[in-house]
Design a protein around this motif. Structure first.
Motif, PDB file in Angstrom:
ATOM      1  N   THR A   1       0.944  -1.184  -0.106  1.00  0.00           N
ATOM      2  CA  THR A   1      -0.171   0.087  -0.049  1.00  0.00           C
ATOM      3  C   THR A   1       0.811   1.207  -0.007  1.00  0.00           C
ATOM      4  OG1 THR A   1      -1.610  -1.232   1.275  1.00  0.00           O
ATOM      5  CG2 THR A   1      -1.840   1.170   1.243  1.00  0.00           C
ATOM      6  N   PHE A   2       0.745   1.992  -1.049  1.00  0.00           N
ATOM      7  CA  PHE A   2       1.478   3.302  -1.125  1.00  0.00           C
ATOM      8  C   PHE A   2       0.666   4.538  -0.335  1.00  0.00           C
ATOM      9  CE2 PHE A   2       2.795   1.365  -5.184  1.00  0.00           C
ATOM     10  CZ  PHE A   2       4.248   1.413  -5.159  1.00  0.00           C
ATOM     11  N   ALA A   3      -0.568   4.300  -0.198  1.00  0.00           N
ATOM     12  CA  ALA A   3      -1.223   5.545   0.404  1.00  0.00           C
ATOM     13  C   ALA A   3      -2.700   4.867   0.988  1.00  0.00           C
ATOM     14  CB  ALA A   3      -1.421   6.777  -0.516  1.00  0.00           C
ATOM     15  N   ASN A   4      -3.236   5.095   2.152  1.00  0.00           N
ATOM     16  CA  ASN A   4      -4.618   4.809   2.460  1.00  0.00           C
ATOM     17  C   ASN A   4      -5.369   6.000   2.720  1.00  0.00           C
ATOM     18  OD1 ASN A   4      -5.293   2.238   3.300  1.00  0.00           O
ATOM     19  ND2 ASN A   4      -3.378   2.110   4.880  1.00  0.00           N
ATOM     20  N   ASN A   5      -6.742   5.824   1.875  1.00  0.00           N
ATOM     21  CA  ASN A   5      -7.572   6.779   1.885  1.00  0.00           C
ATOM     22  C   ASN A   5      -7.000   8.293   1.796  1.00  0.00           C
ATOM     23  OD1 ASN A   5     -10.061   6.096   2.486  1.00  0.00           O
ATOM     24  ND2 ASN A   5      -9.642   5.508   4.575  1.00  0.00           N
ATOM     25  N   ARG A   6      -6.434   8.329   0.716  1.00  0.00           N
ATOM     26  CA  ARG A   6      -5.860   9.831   0.348  1.00  0.00           C
ATOM     27  C   ARG A   6      -6.684  10.452  -0.621  1.00  0.00           C
ATOM     28  NH1 ARG A   6      -0.112  10.679  -0.378  1.00  0.00           N
ATOM     29  NH2 ARG A   6       0.407   9.168   0.938  1.00  0.00           N
ATOM     30  N   ARG A   7      -6.873  11.628  -0.520  1.00  0.00           N
ATOM     31  CA  ARG A   7      -7.480  12.452  -1.441  1.00  0.00           C
ATOM     32  C   ARG A   7      -6.854  12.892  -2.667  1.00  0.00           C
ATOM     33  NH1 ARG A   7     -11.303  15.942   1.840  1.00  0.00           N
ATOM     34  NH2 ARG A   7     -12.051  17.343   0.139  1.00  0.00           N
ATOM     35  N   ILE A   8      -7.198  12.397  -3.736  1.00  0.00           N
ATOM     36  CA  ILE A   8      -6.728  12.544  -4.972  1.00  0.00           C
ATOM     37  C   ILE A   8      -7.831  12.957  -5.971  1.00  0.00           C
ATOM     38  CG2 ILE A   8      -5.271  11.497  -6.915  1.00  0.00           C
ATOM     39  CD1 ILE A   8      -4.418   9.402  -4.671  1.00  0.00           C
ATOM     40  N   SER A   9      -7.465  13.740  -7.152  1.00  0.00           N
ATOM     41  CA  SER A   9      -8.451  14.123  -7.876  1.00  0.00           C
ATOM     42  C   SER A   9      -8.824  12.981  -8.742  1.00  0.00           C
ATOM     43  CB  SER A   9      -8.216  15.316  -9.021  1.00  0.00           C
ATOM     44  OG  SER A   9      -6.853  14.983  -9.311  1.00  0.00           O
ATOM     45  N   GLU A  10      -9.955  12.822  -9.127  1.00  0.00           N
ATOM     46  CA  GLU A  10     -10.752  11.550  -9.622  1.00  0.00           C
ATOM     47  C   GLU A  10      -9.985  10.902 -10.665  1.00  0.00           C
ATOM     48  OE1 GLU A  10     -14.861  11.944 -10.952  1.00  0.00           O
ATOM     49  OE2 GLU A  10     -14.900   9.757 -10.829  1.00  0.00           O
ATOM     50  N   ILE A  11      -9.795   9.790 -10.341  1.00  0.00           N
ATOM     51  CA  ILE A  11      -8.920   8.478 -11.036  1.00  0.00           C
ATOM     52  C   ILE A  11      -9.719   7.825 -11.973  1.00  0.00           C
ATOM     53  CG2 ILE A  11      -7.241   6.655 -11.018  1.00  0.00           C
ATOM     54  CD1 ILE A  11      -6.556   7.645  -8.115  1.00  0.00           C
ATOM     55  N   LYS A  12      -9.071   7.712 -13.125  1.00  0.00           N
ATOM     56  CA  LYS A  12      -9.747   6.637 -14.087  1.00  0.00           C
ATOM     57  C   LYS A  12      -8.522   5.738 -14.494  1.00  0.00           C
ATOM     58  CE  LYS A  12     -11.365   9.641 -17.379  1.00  0.00           C
ATOM     59  NZ  LYS A  12     -10.939  11.057 -16.464  1.00  0.00           N
ATOM     60  N   GLU A  13      -9.044   4.530 -14.753  1.00  0.00           N
ATOM     61  CA  GLU A  13      -7.830   3.492 -15.458  1.00  0.00           C
ATOM     62  C   GLU A  13      -6.946   4.110 -16.647  1.00  0.00           C
ATOM     63  OE1 GLU A  13     -10.224   0.059 -16.058  1.00  0.00           O
ATOM     64  OE2 GLU A  13     -10.581  -0.141 -14.019  1.00  0.00           O
ATOM     65  N   GLY A  14      -5.887   4.006 -16.451  1.00  0.00           N
ATOM     66  CA  GLY A  14      -4.910   4.645 -17.522  1.00  0.00           C
ATOM     67  C   GLY A  14      -4.279   5.902 -17.359  1.00  0.00           C
ATOM     68  N   ASP A  15      -4.822   6.617 -16.217  1.00  0.00           N
ATOM     69  CA  ASP A  15      -4.159   7.824 -15.581  1.00  0.00           C
ATOM     70  C   ASP A  15      -2.773   7.742 -14.927  1.00  0.00           C
ATOM     71  OD1 ASP A  15      -6.626   9.249 -16.245  1.00  0.00           O
ATOM     72  OD2 ASP A  15      -7.148   9.643 -14.069  1.00  0.00           O
ATOM     73  N   ILE A  16      -1.932   8.758 -14.991  1.00  0.00           N
ATOM     74  CA  ILE A  16      -0.592   8.673 -14.553  1.00  0.00           C
ATOM     75  C   ILE A  16      -0.752   9.547 -13.107  1.00  0.00           C
ATOM     76  CG2 ILE A  16       1.686   9.339 -14.893  1.00  0.00           C
ATOM     77  CD1 ILE A  16       1.101   7.447 -17.057  1.00  0.00           C
ATOM     78  N   LEU A  17      -0.443   8.689 -12.324  1.00  0.00           N
ATOM     79  CA  LEU A  17      -0.184   9.125 -10.869  1.00  0.00           C
ATOM     80  C   LEU A  17       1.399   9.668 -10.742  1.00  0.00           C
ATOM     81  CD1 LEU A  17      -2.273   6.787  -8.487  1.00  0.00           C
ATOM     82  CD2 LEU A  17      -2.881   8.689  -9.971  1.00  0.00           C
ATOM     83  N   CYS A  18       1.449  10.723  -9.970  1.00  0.00           N
ATOM     84  CA  CYS A  18       2.948  11.165  -9.598  1.00  0.00           C
ATOM     85  C   CYS A  18       3.274  11.183  -8.192  1.00  0.00           C
ATOM     86  CB  CYS A  18       2.880  12.601 -10.457  1.00  0.00           C
ATOM     87  SG  CYS A  18       4.591  13.476  -9.903  1.00  0.00           S
ATOM     88  N   PHE A  19       4.222  10.598  -7.729  1.00  0.00           N
ATOM     89  CA  PHE A  19       4.743  10.431  -6.400  1.00  0.00           C
ATOM     90  C   PHE A  19       5.743  11.521  -6.296  1.00  0.00           C
ATOM     91  CE2 PHE A  19       2.770   6.642  -4.647  1.00  0.00           C
ATOM     92  CZ  PHE A  19       2.297   6.096  -6.126  1.00  0.00           C
ATOM     93  N   ARG A  20       5.704  12.251  -5.112  1.00  0.00           N
ATOM     94  CA  ARG A  20       6.506  13.468  -5.125  1.00  0.00           C
ATOM     95  C   ARG A  20       7.640  12.794  -4.140  1.00  0.00           C
ATOM     96  NH1 ARG A  20       6.076  18.813  -6.735  1.00  0.00           N
ATOM     97  NH2 ARG A  20       4.135  18.847  -8.006  1.00  0.00           N
ATOM     98  N   ASN A  21       8.691  13.844  -3.800  1.00  0.00           N
ATOM     99  CA  ASN A  21      10.030  13.441  -3.104  1.00  0.00           C
ATOM    100  C   ASN A  21      10.435  11.901  -3.380  1.00  0.00           C
ATOM    101  OD1 ASN A  21       8.471  15.265  -1.327  1.00  0.00           O
ATOM    102  ND2 ASN A  21      10.397  15.286  -0.385  1.00  0.00           N
ATOM    103  N   ALA A  22      10.434  11.418  -4.650  1.00  0.00           N
ATOM    104  CA  ALA A  22      11.139  10.364  -5.314  1.00  0.00           C
ATOM    105  C   ALA A  22      12.487  10.345  -5.624  1.00  0.00           C
ATOM    106  CB  ALA A  22      10.103   9.805  -6.181  1.00  0.00           C
ATOM    107  N   GLY A  23      13.147  11.317  -5.305  1.00  0.00           N
ATOM    108  CA  GLY A  23      14.657  11.439  -5.776  1.00  0.00           C
ATOM    109  C   GLY A  23      15.703  10.526  -4.627  1.00  0.00           C
ATOM    110  N   ALA A  24      15.240  10.446  -3.383  1.00  0.00           N
ATOM    111  CA  ALA A  24      16.246   9.720  -2.328  1.00  0.00           C
ATOM    112  C   ALA A  24      15.524   8.381  -1.882  1.00  0.00           C
ATOM    113  CB  ALA A  24      16.430  10.595  -1.072  1.00  0.00           C
ATOM    114  N   TYR A  25      16.575   7.480  -1.896  1.00  0.00           N
ATOM    115  CA  TYR A  25      16.002   6.112  -1.339  1.00  0.00           C
ATOM    116  C   TYR A  25      14.871   5.376  -2.098  1.00  0.00           C
ATOM    117  CZ  TYR A  25      19.257   8.110   1.981  1.00  0.00           C
ATOM    118  OH  TYR A  25      20.402   8.767   2.320  1.00  0.00           O
TER     119      TYR A  25
END
Ligand SMILES: *Cc1c(COP(=O)(O)O)cnc(C)c1O
Length: 405
Positions: free
Chosen positions: A332-356
């Motif tokens: 699980t990357f995130a539980n019950n997170r507020r995200i603008s409406e997601i459709k299959e095929g959408d691209i999600l962007c994870f922040r702070n993904a530079g370190a480790y």
């Protein structure tokens, strides 16, 4: 970097991918050097375990950084990226005497973190300039996984063993040129850092030939909105003043060293993954992406919260989602997170993904490691190709056909 650039890179290079913004790395580097501009001899060694792509190493080299390494393989990568051996520091934990000797023979500054190896090394090589890692026993981190300064830590030589340490140095007549500490990731409070620094200054007075003091890292960057971060400017002001006063007292202009990883590269990184499936259960809406903890393990390993944005539908109505991976285990990357409406095929962007993030990626479930792209001067440069089937087979040796049990 803007969302439209990220979206375009995901189209061009496929998903999942890591994208790094060179400009952000540069601005963090500048922030740090500016905060300590009152110190004449300042050196920033990039802790490459955070993100070890050779192109990133080259980028930081061009900014003037040195390198902080924790294994002989990292030293080899650093040399390969073009760092001179004297720009590389080696600050491992619990490695063998043989590996330390091998790295020393390459002309790299070694750092020893336990009395047993220190005595053995000092007896064999009394003339080699050595740095020692002290553990000041300061609880600096916000999480027991990452605060390495406390009393039961495996890192460094305990400050309470200073008399023993000094005796070893006197007996072997070895050459101690630096004192080092690294109190762990995520320092929330600069007073804690300054307190640990005082312990280091005190320890330093026992050694007459010092050239540098290395204060490690552990600077915190914001992950969530309104997250606290280390006030580098404030730390710079206070520590610079104290450091300069210490040099006067010591009677010599020493070099001040930091070895940040996360601070330099965390916020520069974006992880882009595609939504394979939106699954509604009785209580939860899952967004299942084409990735898992094989590509980004920090949320599962440390419970760290990476901000997630739906860059395919940034203005959509917000709903609650649990973002999960495709690994055959709970990831699980995130539980019950507020995200603008997601459709299959959408691209999600994870922040702070530079370190480790990429540097901790694996092939679990026999998935390929993602591609890496560097965003430089308004253009995406592929700096690591996505893996292929050959990579999975490399080094595997099948049994001969006739072999049976
Ligand atoms: C990991 C590590 C660092 C970097 O820590 P960050 O929190 O990424 O800045 C610095 N020094 C040593 C010895 C390390 O092991």
């Amino acid at each position: 970097m803007q969302s439209k650039d990220l979206l375009q890179l995901a189209e061009q290079f496929g998903s999942p991918i890591y994208v790094y913004d060179a400009e952000k790395i540069q601005s963090q580097y500048n922030r740090l050097t500016k905060a300590f501009s009152k110190v004449d001899k300042l050196r920033i060694n990039y802790a490459m375990k955070a993100l070890s792509n050779v192109a990133i190493l080259q980028l930081l080299k061009d900014m003037g950084a040195g390198l902080d390494t924790v294994s002989i393989q990292e030293v080899l990568l650093g040399l390969h990226a073009g760092y001179a051996p004297e720009k590389i520091f080696y600050t491992p934990n619990g490695v063998s005497l043989e590996e330390i000797e091998e790295v020393n023979a390459m002309g790299v500054q070694i750092n020893i973190d336990n009395l047993s190896i220190l005595e053995q090394f000092g007896t064999k090589h009394p003339n080699v300039p050595v740095c020692i890692r002290i553990n000041p026993h300061v609880m600096a981190g916000g999480n027991t996984n990452i605060s390495v300064g406390h009393i039961d830590s495996k890192f460094g030589i305990s400050i309470h063993q200073l008399p023993h340490l000094v005796r070893i140095v006197e007996n072997t007549k070895m050459n101690i040129v630096g004192i080092h500490m690294h109190t762990g990731s995520d320092i929330l409070d600069i007073e804690v850092f300054l307190y640990a620094a005082e312990i280091l200054f005190d320890a330093a007075k026992n050694f007459k030939n010092l050239e540098f003091l290395d204060f490690g890292s552990g600077f915190k960057v914001p992950y969530k909105k309104d997250d606290i971060e280390t006030d580098i400017e404030e730390l710079g002001k206070k520590l610079s003043k104290r450091f300069n006063a210490f040099c006067t007292e010591y009677g010599k202009e020493l070099t001040l060293i930091f070895e940040p990883g996360k601070f330099l590269v965390s916020e520069a990184g974006f992880f882009l993954a595609k939504v394979n499936v939106v699954k509604q259960t009785t209580s939860t809406v899952f967004a299942g992406i084409d990735s898992g903890f094989n590509h980004l393990i920090r949320p599962m390993l440390y419970g760290s919260q990476h901000h997630i944005e739906n860059i395919s539908n940034p203005k959509g109505k917000e709903r609650f989602y649990s973002v999960v991976g495709y690994i055959c285990e709970t990831d699980t990357f995130a539980n019950n997170r507020r995200i603008s409406e997601i459709k299959e095929g959408d691209i999600l962007c994870f922040r702070n993904a530079g370190a480790y993030c990429f540097s901790m990626a694996s092939n679990y479930n026999s998935r390929y490691k993602p591609a890496e792209v560097l965003w430089l001067n308004g253009e995406g440069h592929l700096i690591r190709a996505r893996e292929s089937f050959e990579d999975l087979l490399k080094n595997q040796i099948p049994l001969p056909i006739a072999a049976t049990v």
